[in-house]
Enzyme design. Structure first.
Site, mmCIF file in Angstrom:
data_model
loop_
_atom_site.group_PDB
_atom_site.id
_atom_site.type_symbol
_atom_site.label_atom_id
_atom_site.label_comp_id
_atom_site.label_asym_id
_atom_site.label_seq_id
_atom_site.Cartn_x
_atom_site.Cartn_y
_atom_site.Cartn_z
ATOM 1 N N THR A 205 11.888 66.058 -51.984
ATOM 2 C CA THR A 205 11.474 65.522 -53.284
ATOM 3 C C THR A 205 10.591 66.511 -54.029
ATOM 4 O O THR A 205 10.755 66.726 -55.235
ATOM 5 C CB THR A 205 10.738 64.179 -53.092
ATOM 6 O OG1 THR A 205 11.604 63.295 -52.368
ATOM 7 C CG2 THR A 205 10.381 63.549 -54.426
ATOM 8 N N HIS B 68 20.737 61.595 -46.621
ATOM 9 C CA HIS B 68 21.954 61.673 -45.845
ATOM 10 C C HIS B 68 22.792 60.443 -46.072
ATOM 11 O O HIS B 68 24.002 60.490 -45.988
ATOM 12 C CB HIS B 68 21.598 61.800 -44.383
ATOM 13 C CG HIS B 68 20.596 62.880 -44.171
ATOM 14 N ND1 HIS B 68 20.820 63.950 -43.390
ATOM 15 C CD2 HIS B 68 19.370 63.058 -44.726
ATOM 16 C CE1 HIS B 68 19.771 64.750 -43.431
ATOM 17 N NE2 HIS B 68 18.882 64.226 -44.242
HETATM 18 P P1 GDP Z 1 10.774 64.589 -48.417
HETATM 19 O O1 GDP Z 1 10.584 63.386 -47.541
HETATM 20 O O2 GDP Z 1 11.654 65.609 -47.742
HETATM 21 O O3 GDP Z 1 11.236 64.252 -49.800
HETATM 22 O O4 GDP Z 1 9.338 65.304 -48.523
HETATM 23 P P2 GDP Z 1 8.304 65.306 -49.723
HETATM 24 O O5 GDP Z 1 8.761 66.184 -50.830
HETATM 25 O O6 GDP Z 1 7.966 63.902 -50.072
HETATM 26 O O7 GDP Z 1 7.074 66.044 -49.045
HETATM 27 C C1 GDP Z 1 6.376 65.482 -47.957
HETATM 28 C C2 GDP Z 1 4.934 65.998 -47.972
HETATM 29 O O8 GDP Z 1 4.922 67.406 -47.778
HETATM 30 C C3 GDP Z 1 4.219 65.733 -49.284
HETATM 31 O O9 GDP Z 1 2.896 65.389 -49.021
HETATM 32 C C4 GDP Z 1 4.296 67.066 -49.986
HETATM 33 O O10 GDP Z 1 3.212 67.286 -50.880
HETATM 34 C C5 GDP Z 1 4.216 68.044 -48.837
HETATM 35 N N1 GDP Z 1 4.887 69.304 -49.150
HETATM 36 C C6 GDP Z 1 6.150 69.486 -49.638
HETATM 37 N N2 GDP Z 1 6.400 70.783 -49.830
HETATM 38 C C7 GDP Z 1 5.297 71.452 -49.473
HETATM 39 C C8 GDP Z 1 4.933 72.843 -49.445
HETATM 40 O O11 GDP Z 1 5.687 73.739 -49.807
HETATM 41 N N3 GDP Z 1 3.680 73.147 -48.990
HETATM 42 C C9 GDP Z 1 2.802 72.190 -48.582
HETATM 43 N N4 GDP Z 1 1.593 72.596 -48.147
HETATM 44 N N5 GDP Z 1 3.103 70.875 -48.594
HETATM 45 C C10 GDP Z 1 4.324 70.512 -49.027
HETATM 46 MG MG MG Z 2 11.751 62.370 -50.588
#
Ligand code: GDP
Ligand code: MG
Length: 362
Positions: free
Chosen positions: A82, A129
């Site tokens: 996301t 997925h």
């Molecule tokens: P999703 O479940 O794959 O959609 O993951 P999200 O985008 O919701 O991210 C999960 C958590 O990881 C959130 O708190 C984000 O802020 C954190 N996060 C995502 N990308 C990064 C990154 O590049 N660096 C850091 N430090 N945190 C990240």
């Molecule tokens: Mg997500």
């Protein structure tokens, strides 16, 4: 014979000089003339071509034009899907369109600068997925490229493996985004090792899987990732024939209190126009209005471009195929026969093992 082929090449404006590489469309055209099946050496591509052939018809082959790639982002929960989508949307969607974007139609177009040009690509907004798996179970294949996000501080997890399996089964090229490289404890090398141990060898190590190290949160190297996407897209030679009636897939649908049933289509071949009569799954209707990913009214959607469609009599299902037909009568007939065959399948599925699977509903 060789002479015949050289002759037909001359007739198509190619002057063969003995040693020469033909582009794929030319090879396809020649094979078509001789009724020979085109075999592609890359197994991923063969499957992709087969799928695309279902959408492209013989008559399209000499009218093909480039189309933007359609991209899906997958990966384990919390690895940053996301965040990556948000960053791309915030920075790459034209400012004039950004306001409307918040409504979301399930997909959006992004302009990527490559070699002094900007090229469009389309992101499906439903990372996950379920969406990919469900669409595939229904026989739909809209995605051209799959970005798989792997957190550098976590490595391969169950849903990473699932995502890889989905992409492989669909014959879609994989790009790995090694994310969260800004974090303490990030170990991109370990992720690359893990991936190579399951058969995904990084390009940097002489393999064929592009891997880009990014921080989705800080936006670091996201441009490199997008450029890699465009490079992979270019190799795929994604094409469609915009000068024909449209065909494609429903990626999202629902009911709006004032607009009635709506659906987001990805046009995969041809061009969809306001006023066209469409049938999709068990639904049909005349396209009353088309909205782009910015919520703006448009008159036409060309290949790969997502549009929201108003004017259907019913809510279709994500994964349903749509096509433009001649008349409302034809549309009604096709929709009804589809509803009937669905019902039959459900009944026979019940008579069988009592389970109704997604594919038995497709
Ligand atoms: P999703 O479940 O794959 O959609 O993951 P999200 O985008 O919701 O991210 C999960 C958590 O990881 C959130 O708190 C984000 O802020 C954190 N996060 C995502 N990308 C990064 C990154 O590049 N660096 C850091 N430090 N945190 C990240
Ligand atoms: Mg997500």
């Amino acid at each position: 014979t060789e002479g015949d082929i050289l002759g037909s090449l001359y007739s198509k404006g190619v002057k063969p000089d003995g040693v020469q590489t033909l582009d794929k469309d030319m090879v396809k055209m020649i094979c078509k003339d001789y009724d020979v099946e085109v075999i592609d050496a890359d197994p991923y591509k063969v499957e992709g071509l087969v799928k695309r052939r279902e959408i492209l018809e013989e008559e399209d082959l000499d009218k093909l034009k480039d189309r933007p790639p359609v991209i899906t982002i997958m990966g384990h929960v919390d690895h940053g899907k996301t965040t990556l989508l948000d960053h791309i949307r915030k920075t790459k969607v034209a400012a004039s369109e950004a306001g409307g974007i918040t409504q979301g139609i399930g997909a959006y177009k992004v302009q990527v600068p490559v070699d002094g040009k900007t090229l469009p690509c389309v992101f499906l907004d439903t990372p996950g997925h379920e969406a990919f798996g469900a669409m595939r179970a229904r026989g739909a294949s809209v995605t051209d490229i799959c970005i798989i996000v792997v957190a550098a501080d976590d490595g391969i997890r169950p849903q990473t493996n699932e995502a890889i399996a989905h992409a492989k089964a669909a014959g879609v090229p994989i790009i790995i985004a090694i994310n969260k490289i800004d974090k303490d404890g990030a170990n991109p090398d370990r992720v690359m090792q893990e991936l190579s141990s399951i058969g995904l060898m990084p390009e940097d190590w002489g393999g064929d899987i592009p891997m880009v190290q990014i921080s989705a949160l800080q936006g670091q190297n996201v441009d490199d990732l997008l450029e890699t996407v465009m490079l992979v897209a270019e190799l795929q030679e994604l094409k469609a024939n915009p000068d024909r009636s449209a065909k494609g897939t429903v990626i999202e649908a629902g009911m709006d209190k004032s607009k009635g049933p709506f659906a987001t289509f990805i046009v995969q071949n041809g061009s969809l126009r306001r006023g066209d009569i469409v049938v999709c799954g068990g639904a049909f209707g005349k396209v009353r209005a088309l909205f782009d990913d910015g919520g703006k009214r448009v008159d036409v959607a060309t290949p790969s471009i997502p549009v929201q469609v108003i004017g259907l009599n019913n809510v279709p299902v994500a994964g349903d195929v749509f096509e433009v037909v001649e008349s409302l009568d034809t549309a009604r007939e096709k929709a009804e026969s589809r509803v009937m065959s669905l019902r039959d399948e459900r009944i026979s599925a019940k008579a069988g093992d009592g389970k109704v699977t997604l594919s038995s509903l497709a």
